[in-house]
Motif scaffolding. Structure first.
Motif, mmCIF file in Angstrom:
data_model
loop_
_atom_site.group_PDB
_atom_site.id
_atom_site.type_symbol
_atom_site.label_atom_id
_atom_site.label_comp_id
_atom_site.label_asym_id
_atom_site.label_seq_id
_atom_site.Cartn_x
_atom_site.Cartn_y
_atom_site.Cartn_z
ATOM 1 N N ASN A 158 -65.879 -0.341 -91.527
ATOM 2 C CA ASN A 158 -64.352 -0.045 -91.512
ATOM 3 C C ASN A 158 -63.913 -0.428 -92.933
ATOM 4 O O ASN A 158 -62.624 0.389 -93.156
ATOM 5 N N ALA A 159 -64.348 -1.280 -93.395
ATOM 6 C CA ALA A 159 -63.794 -1.691 -94.701
ATOM 7 C C ALA A 159 -63.958 -0.331 -95.739
ATOM 8 O O ALA A 159 -63.241 -0.071 -96.638
ATOM 9 N N VAL A 160 -65.228 0.384 -95.631
ATOM 10 C CA VAL A 160 -65.530 1.421 -96.392
ATOM 11 C C VAL A 160 -64.450 2.557 -96.225
ATOM 12 O O VAL A 160 -64.117 3.282 -96.906
ATOM 13 N N VAL A 161 -64.295 2.704 -95.021
ATOM 14 C CA VAL A 161 -63.265 3.804 -94.326
ATOM 15 C C VAL A 161 -61.946 3.491 -94.812
ATOM 16 O O VAL A 161 -61.044 4.445 -95.232
ATOM 17 N N ASP A 162 -61.434 2.120 -94.788
ATOM 18 C CA ASP A 162 -60.296 1.733 -95.243
ATOM 19 C C ASP A 162 -60.040 2.076 -96.947
ATOM 20 O O ASP A 162 -59.117 2.564 -97.476
ATOM 21 N N GLU A 163 -61.440 2.048 -97.788
ATOM 22 C CA GLU A 163 -61.105 2.217 -99.069
ATOM 23 C C GLU A 163 -61.102 3.514 -99.262
ATOM 24 O O GLU A 163 -60.568 4.247 -100.408
ATOM 25 N N LEU A 164 -61.750 4.495 -98.409
ATOM 26 C CA LEU A 164 -61.702 5.973 -98.702
ATOM 27 C C LEU A 164 -60.251 6.492 -98.493
ATOM 28 O O LEU A 164 -59.659 6.985 -99.094
ATOM 29 N N GLN A 165 -59.643 5.824 -97.451
ATOM 30 C CA GLN A 165 -58.320 5.986 -97.210
ATOM 31 C C GLN A 165 -57.502 5.770 -98.306
ATOM 32 O O GLN A 165 -56.417 6.519 -98.647
ATOM 33 N N ARG A 166 -57.461 4.530 -98.825
ATOM 34 C CA ARG A 166 -56.777 3.993 -100.089
ATOM 35 C C ARG A 166 -56.817 4.926 -101.054
ATOM 36 O O ARG A 166 -55.988 5.256 -101.801
ATOM 37 N N VAL A 167 -58.061 5.303 -101.453
ATOM 38 C CA VAL A 167 -58.253 6.221 -102.729
ATOM 39 C C VAL A 167 -57.682 7.480 -102.422
ATOM 40 O O VAL A 167 -56.997 8.071 -103.205
ATOM 41 N N VAL A 168 -57.692 8.197 -101.276
ATOM 42 C CA VAL A 168 -57.246 9.513 -101.028
ATOM 43 C C VAL A 168 -55.457 9.443 -101.093
ATOM 44 O O VAL A 168 -55.091 10.161 -101.581
ATOM 45 N N ASP A 169 -55.244 8.263 -100.640
ATOM 46 C CA ASP A 169 -53.645 8.013 -100.573
ATOM 47 C C ASP A 169 -53.282 7.955 -102.209
ATOM 48 O O ASP A 169 -51.870 7.949 -102.488
ATOM 49 N N THR A 170 -54.043 7.567 -103.242
ATOM 50 C CA THR A 170 -53.565 7.489 -104.613
ATOM 51 C C THR A 170 -53.496 8.921 -105.044
ATOM 52 O O THR A 170 -53.212 9.211 -106.282
ATOM 53 N N ASN A 171 -53.919 10.092 -104.388
ATOM 54 C CA ASN A 171 -54.062 11.386 -104.701
ATOM 55 C C ASN A 171 -55.071 11.686 -105.682
ATOM 56 O O ASN A 171 -55.073 12.453 -106.535
ATOM 57 N N TYR A 172 -56.192 10.927 -105.713
ATOM 58 C CA TYR A 172 -57.292 10.987 -106.530
ATOM 59 C C TYR A 172 -58.085 12.356 -106.273
ATOM 60 O O TYR A 172 -58.043 12.847 -104.989
ATOM 61 N N ASP A 173 -58.356 13.116 -107.221
ATOM 62 C CA ASP A 173 -58.555 14.324 -106.924
ATOM 63 C C ASP A 173 -60.422 14.654 -107.383
ATOM 64 O O ASP A 173 -60.803 15.666 -107.184
ATOM 65 N N GLY A 174 -61.122 13.638 -107.633
ATOM 66 C CA GLY A 174 -62.539 13.944 -107.882
ATOM 67 C C GLY A 174 -63.374 14.088 -106.902
ATOM 68 O O GLY A 174 -62.722 13.635 -105.503
ATOM 69 N N SER A 175 -64.791 14.131 -106.822
ATOM 70 C CA SER A 175 -65.396 14.074 -105.678
ATOM 71 C C SER A 175 -65.891 12.775 -105.490
ATOM 72 O O SER A 175 -65.669 11.989 -106.197
ATOM 73 N N MET A 176 -66.163 12.615 -104.016
ATOM 74 C CA MET A 176 -66.383 11.244 -103.559
ATOM 75 C C MET A 176 -67.547 11.252 -102.693
ATOM 76 O O MET A 176 -67.972 12.144 -101.863
ATOM 77 N N GLY A 177 -68.131 10.039 -102.581
ATOM 78 C CA GLY A 177 -69.570 9.841 -101.840
ATOM 79 C C GLY A 177 -69.495 8.428 -101.267
ATOM 80 O O GLY A 177 -68.793 7.357 -101.863
ATOM 81 N N VAL A 178 -70.460 8.406 -100.355
ATOM 82 C CA VAL A 178 -70.902 6.742 -99.916
ATOM 83 C C VAL A 178 -72.243 7.121 -99.737
ATOM 84 O O VAL A 178 -72.799 7.783 -98.987
ATOM 85 N N VAL A 179 -72.968 5.972 -100.063
ATOM 86 C CA VAL A 179 -74.425 5.908 -100.098
ATOM 87 C C VAL A 179 -74.715 4.370 -99.417
ATOM 88 O O VAL A 179 -74.155 3.542 -99.742
ATOM 89 N N THR A 180 -75.744 4.765 -98.518
ATOM 90 C CA THR A 180 -76.210 3.473 -97.864
ATOM 91 C C THR A 180 -77.525 3.315 -97.605
ATOM 92 O O THR A 180 -77.968 4.686 -97.537
#
Length: 185
Positions: free
Chosen positions: A87-109
């Motif tokens: 849930n914290a990862v998804v919150d951070e993804l949402q936060r980054v998207v909300d900044t209008n960040y336009d680079g590629s993104m990934g999550v690794v686990t």
């Protein structure tokens, strides 16, 4: 592949004089690669990154730590999940998207079940999945991220206190997996 890399196998098959180690690292910000350089490469790498080509969020550091006190549990099959961390990862993804960040993104686990959990949680947020797809988003395990890169990465280790040592053994036994996980950005 879990105990020997292709590089380690090939080193045993060729004359040592024919081995060329690549020294210049062009992918990551120095704050990301310096740890790996020290721990995994004995300081032999030279950071040759062109910082003007990196896509970060203005005013934010290249590396951030978000502490999550969650509980790692096993859903079966030897994998591990941490719901609070997902849930914290998804919150951070949402936060980054909300900044209008336009680079590629990934999550690794390290764990497949945890990657699947994050993907499910992303799909529950209205519009987040579509926004991430526009950013060439990928959520996957360390094994499947090898050789790939993204402008911005989130490493979700899943591990928390009280977790059975057998569940973390493969990450401590195979440092190259940890190295891959932290250097995809």
């Amino acid at each position: 592949y879990s105990t020997n890399s292709l590089f380690a196998l090939s080193v045993g098959l060729v004359n040592k004089n024919n081995i060329v180690n690549l020294k210049d690292h062009h992918r990551s910000h120095k704050n990301i690669i310096e740890f790996s350089n020290k721990v995994f490469y004995d300081g032999s790498l030279r950071v040759a990154t062109k910082y003007e080509n990196l896509k970060g969020i203005k005013g934010e550091p290249a590396v951030r730590w978000i502490n999550v006190d969650g509980e790692a549990t096993s859903p079966g099959g030897g994998s591990v999940i941490n719901i609070e961390e997902a849930n914290a990862v998804v919150d951070e993804l949402q936060r980054v998207v909300d900044t209008n960040y336009d680079g590629s993104m990934g999550v690794v686990t390290p764990y497949r079940a945890h990657a699947n959990l994050i993907i499910r949680e992303v799909s529950k947020r209205p519009g987040l999945s579509d926004s991430l797809l526009l950013r060439n988003w990928l959520c996957n395990t360390v094994h499947l991220f090898q050789g790939d890169e993204k402008d911005m990465m989130i490493f979700s280790p899943v591990i928390s206190s009280g977790l059975n040592k057998m569940k973390t053994r493969f990450m401590s036994k195979h440092g190259n997996l940890f190295n891959v996980a932290i250097t995809r950005a």
